[in-house]
Scaffold this active site. Structure first.
Site, PDB file in Angstrom:
ATOM      1  N   SER A 118       0.830  -1.208   0.000  1.00  0.00           N
ATOM      2  CA  SER A 118       0.000   0.000   0.000  1.00  0.00           C
ATOM      3  C   SER A 118       0.863   1.256   0.000  1.00  0.00           C
ATOM      4  O   SER A 118       0.528   2.237  -0.662  1.00  0.00           O
ATOM      5  CB  SER A 118      -0.894   0.035   1.236  1.00  0.00           C
ATOM      6  OG  SER A 118      -1.823  -1.012   1.200  1.00  0.00           O
ATOM      7  N   HIS A 139       0.485  -2.050  -7.576  1.00  0.00           N
ATOM      8  CA  HIS A 139      -0.490  -1.843  -6.517  1.00  0.00           C
ATOM      9  C   HIS A 139      -1.870  -2.156  -7.072  1.00  0.00           C
ATOM     10  O   HIS A 139      -2.482  -1.341  -7.760  1.00  0.00           O
ATOM     11  CB  HIS A 139      -0.395  -0.403  -5.984  1.00  0.00           C
ATOM     12  CG  HIS A 139      -1.421  -0.105  -4.958  1.00  0.00           C
ATOM     13  ND1 HIS A 139      -2.298   0.942  -5.045  1.00  0.00           N
ATOM     14  CD2 HIS A 139      -1.743  -0.766  -3.810  1.00  0.00           C
ATOM     15  CE1 HIS A 139      -3.108   0.919  -4.003  1.00  0.00           C
ATOM     16  NE2 HIS A 139      -2.788  -0.101  -3.250  1.00  0.00           N
ATOM     17  N   GLU A 151      -1.901   0.494 -10.131  1.00  0.00           N
ATOM     18  CA  GLU A 151      -0.854   1.513 -10.114  1.00  0.00           C
ATOM     19  C   GLU A 151       0.474   0.772 -10.265  1.00  0.00           C
ATOM     20  O   GLU A 151       0.811  -0.063  -9.427  1.00  0.00           O
ATOM     21  CB  GLU A 151      -0.924   2.178  -8.739  1.00  0.00           C
ATOM     22  CG  GLU A 151      -0.611   3.622  -8.661  1.00  0.00           C
ATOM     23  CD  GLU A 151      -0.898   4.141  -7.244  1.00  0.00           C
ATOM     24  OE1 GLU A 151      -1.368   3.389  -6.363  1.00  0.00           O
ATOM     25  OE2 GLU A 151      -0.632   5.319  -7.021  1.00  0.00           O
ATOM     26  N   ASN A 189      -2.701   5.768  -2.229  1.00  0.00           N
ATOM     27  CA  ASN A 189      -2.816   5.669  -0.769  1.00  0.00           C
ATOM     28  C   ASN A 189      -2.344   6.909  -0.034  1.00  0.00           C
ATOM     29  O   ASN A 189      -2.753   7.146   1.097  1.00  0.00           O
ATOM     30  CB  ASN A 189      -2.104   4.414  -0.275  1.00  0.00           C
ATOM     31  CG  ASN A 189      -2.922   3.196  -0.612  1.00  0.00           C
ATOM     32  OD1 ASN A 189      -4.151   3.235  -0.509  1.00  0.00           O
ATOM     33  ND2 ASN A 189      -2.285   2.133  -1.057  1.00  0.00           N
TER      34      ASN A 189
HETATM   35  N1  LIG Z   1      -6.256  -4.756   1.734  1.00  0.00           N
HETATM   36  C1  LIG Z   1      -6.198  -3.946   0.690  1.00  0.00           C
HETATM   37  O1  LIG Z   1      -7.220  -3.364   0.279  1.00  0.00           O
HETATM   38  C2  LIG Z   1      -4.901  -3.736  -0.035  1.00  0.00           C
HETATM   39  C3  LIG Z   1      -4.915  -3.155  -1.308  1.00  0.00           C
HETATM   40  C4  LIG Z   1      -3.711  -3.026  -2.022  1.00  0.00           C
HETATM   41  C5  LIG Z   1      -2.528  -3.441  -1.437  1.00  0.00           C
HETATM   42  N2  LIG Z   1      -2.542  -3.973  -0.186  1.00  0.00           N
HETATM   43  C6  LIG Z   1      -1.263  -4.418   0.370  1.00  0.00           C
HETATM   44  O2  LIG Z   1      -1.182  -5.818   0.129  1.00  0.00           O
HETATM   45  C7  LIG Z   1      -0.430  -6.436   1.184  1.00  0.00           C
HETATM   46  C8  LIG Z   1      -1.282  -7.506   1.848  1.00  0.00           C
HETATM   47  O3  LIG Z   1      -2.443  -6.889   2.380  1.00  0.00           O
HETATM   48  P1  LIG Z   1      -3.705  -7.764   2.820  1.00  0.00           P
HETATM   49  O4  LIG Z   1      -4.819  -6.821   2.992  1.00  0.00           O
HETATM   50  O5  LIG Z   1      -3.852  -8.943   1.934  1.00  0.00           O
HETATM   51  O6  LIG Z   1      -3.203  -8.245   4.268  1.00  0.00           O
HETATM   52  P2  LIG Z   1      -3.705  -9.495   5.127  1.00  0.00           P
HETATM   53  O7  LIG Z   1      -3.336  -9.184   6.514  1.00  0.00           O
HETATM   54  O8  LIG Z   1      -5.120  -9.828   4.790  1.00  0.00           O
HETATM   55  O9  LIG Z   1      -2.802 -10.713   4.573  1.00  0.00           O
HETATM   56  C9  LIG Z   1      -1.414 -10.758   4.704  1.00  0.00           C
HETATM   57  C10 LIG Z   1      -1.004 -12.235   4.648  1.00  0.00           C
HETATM   58  O10 LIG Z   1       0.423 -12.305   4.575  1.00  0.00           O
HETATM   59  C11 LIG Z   1       0.821 -13.446   5.322  1.00  0.00           C
HETATM   60  N3  LIG Z   1       2.235 -13.299   5.641  1.00  0.00           N
HETATM   61  C12 LIG Z   1       2.811 -12.436   6.498  1.00  0.00           C
HETATM   62  N4  LIG Z   1       4.160 -12.581   6.476  1.00  0.00           N
HETATM   63  C13 LIG Z   1       4.427 -13.553   5.569  1.00  0.00           C
HETATM   64  C14 LIG Z   1       5.627 -14.148   5.071  1.00  0.00           C
HETATM   65  N5  LIG Z   1       6.821 -13.762   5.516  1.00  0.00           N
HETATM   66  N6  LIG Z   1       5.530 -15.123   4.136  1.00  0.00           N
HETATM   67  C15 LIG Z   1       4.327 -15.530   3.674  1.00  0.00           C
HETATM   68  N7  LIG Z   1       3.141 -14.995   4.108  1.00  0.00           N
HETATM   69  C16 LIG Z   1       3.209 -14.023   5.028  1.00  0.00           C
HETATM   70  C17 LIG Z   1      -0.109 -13.446   6.527  1.00  0.00           C
HETATM   71  O11 LIG Z   1      -0.173 -14.728   7.132  1.00  0.00           O
HETATM   72  C18 LIG Z   1      -1.432 -13.029   5.890  1.00  0.00           C
HETATM   73  O12 LIG Z   1      -2.201 -14.138   5.481  1.00  0.00           O
HETATM   74  C19 LIG Z   1      -0.026  -5.317   2.157  1.00  0.00           C
HETATM   75  O13 LIG Z   1       1.244  -4.853   1.836  1.00  0.00           O
HETATM   76  C20 LIG Z   1      -1.087  -4.253   1.868  1.00  0.00           C
HETATM   77  O14 LIG Z   1      -0.633  -2.972   2.205  1.00  0.00           O
HETATM   78  C21 LIG Z   1      -3.692  -4.140   0.528  1.00  0.00           C
END
Ligand SMILES: NC(=O)c1ccc[n+]([C@@H]2O[C@H](COP(=O)([O-])OP(=O)(O)OC[C@H]3O[C@@H](n4cnc5c(N)ncnc54)[C@H](O)[C@@H]3O)[C@@H](O)[C@H]2O)c1
Length: 284
Positions: A118, A139, A151, A189
């Site tokens: 993000s 992104h 993005e 973001n």
């Molecule tokens: N949620 C959104 O709307 C959104 C949108 C765009 C980007 N993002 C970005 O995407 C990424 C993930 O966000 P999310 O919402 O899916 O988070 P989330 O918390 O739902 O999922 C993250 C997952 O990563 C896993 N994880 C953590 N460390 C790990 C590792 N070392 N190896 C393997 N798996 C690991 C966790 O167990 C978890 O299942 C973040 O960087 C977030 O900023 C999120």
């Protein structure tokens, strides 16, 4: 068709995995949490069924076909077969840096790595890998199957070839790339987290209820969702982590996280994914 290795099977990782599989890619999906990984096939099937009803493009998705192209694994080493890596782990710089260091052992020459972060600097993450020129930010927007752009973020060392390949990859998923330069929060973001944080402050200060804040955005500004509904969709833990990254990187008080957001996360109110955030959601 190329193979995509997806790291992290949370909100974004599962969406990215099914979108790639539905567009013909073989997908290898991994997560370090055994419970998350065990639930991922069932969750992914549920998501395909949900998205089938939500747009003409996803209407033709077939759950067996999509799931048939996804391999679930606990072993990061299995991603050595992938042509693209899409990293979607928790929004935590230290955790991501540790993972990108490990990717040195996993990714051979010619593999492109997309960070779906993000707010975290693509340049910082790329610096941990063996070939920073092969690292780019992609992104994806949430929900990935339904939204029409991604993005694409050019890090300091990202090569023109990597940008071109990223645009082709995003295009193959039926989306438009908007290429921007690397700076924490990029475009999306850096703006949206100010909206969401200030919306939380309005509730914190007792100015309005969440429904009222969101109604003004939807009915008054014509937005599809209000800022607090959006925060619940993203995950309040991810919103707090992202605000912390922006605050730390810019050293600017405008990104100071609303205490109510922090308190909700501490109490386990993470939004849609936990069933409770600013709103209550039915759990399946
Ligand atoms: N949620 C959104 O709307 C959104 C949108 C765009 C980007 N993002 C970005 O995407 C990424 C993930 O966000 P999310 O919402 O899916 O988070 P989330 O918390 O739902 O999922 C993250 C997952 O990563 C896993 N994880 C953590 N460390 C790990 C590792 N070392 N190896 C393997 N798996 C690991 C966790 O167990 C978890 O299942 C973040 O960087 C977030 O900023 C999120």
């Amino acid at each position: 068709m190329a193979t995509v290795g997806v790291i992290g099977a949370g909100v974004m990782g599962k969406d990215v995995a099914i979108t790639c599989a539905a567009n013909g890619y073989d997908v290898i999906l991994t997560d370090h949490d055994p419970d998350v990984l065990a639930a991922a096939p069932r969750d992914a099937r549920g998501l395909v069924r949900k998205f089938r009803m939500m747009s003409p493009t996803t209407g033709s998705w077939k759950a067996d076909e999509v799931l048939g192209r996804i391999r679930f694994t606990a072993d990061l080493g299995d991603l050595a077969e992938a042509d693209w890596i899409v990293e979607n782990i928790v929004e935590d710089l230290a955790a991501k840096e540790r993972l990108y260091l490990r990717l040195r052992e996993v990714c051979g020459e010619g593999v492109k790595i997309a960070a779906n972060t993000s707010c975290i600097s693509i340049t910082k993450l790329a610096a941990r890998t063996a070939r920073p020129a092969d690292v780019v930010g992609i992104h994806f927007m949430n929900p990935v199957p339904l939204l029409e752009c991604a993005e694409v973020v050019r890090g300091f060392h990202t090569s023109d070839d990597t940008i071109k390949r990223a645009e082709e990859f995003v295009g193959s998923l039926g989306k438009r790339s908007i290429v921007v330069n690397d700076m924490p929060g990029f475009v999306s973001n850096r703006l949206s987290h100010l909206f969401m944080n200030e919306a939380a402050f309005l509730v914190h200060d007792g100015v309005a209820e969440p429904e009222q804040v969101d109604a003004i955005f939807k009915l008054g500004y014509g937005h599809r969702m209000g800022p607090l509904e959006t925060a619940d969709l993203i995950g309040l833990d991810t919103v707090v982590n992202s605000l912390n990254v922006l605050y730390e990187e810019f050293q600017d008080s405008k990104f100071r996280c609303c205490p109510t957001l922090k308190k909700m996360v501490a109490a386990g109110l993470l939004g849609r994914k936990s069933g409770q955030g600013f709103y209550t959601y039915a759990q399946h």
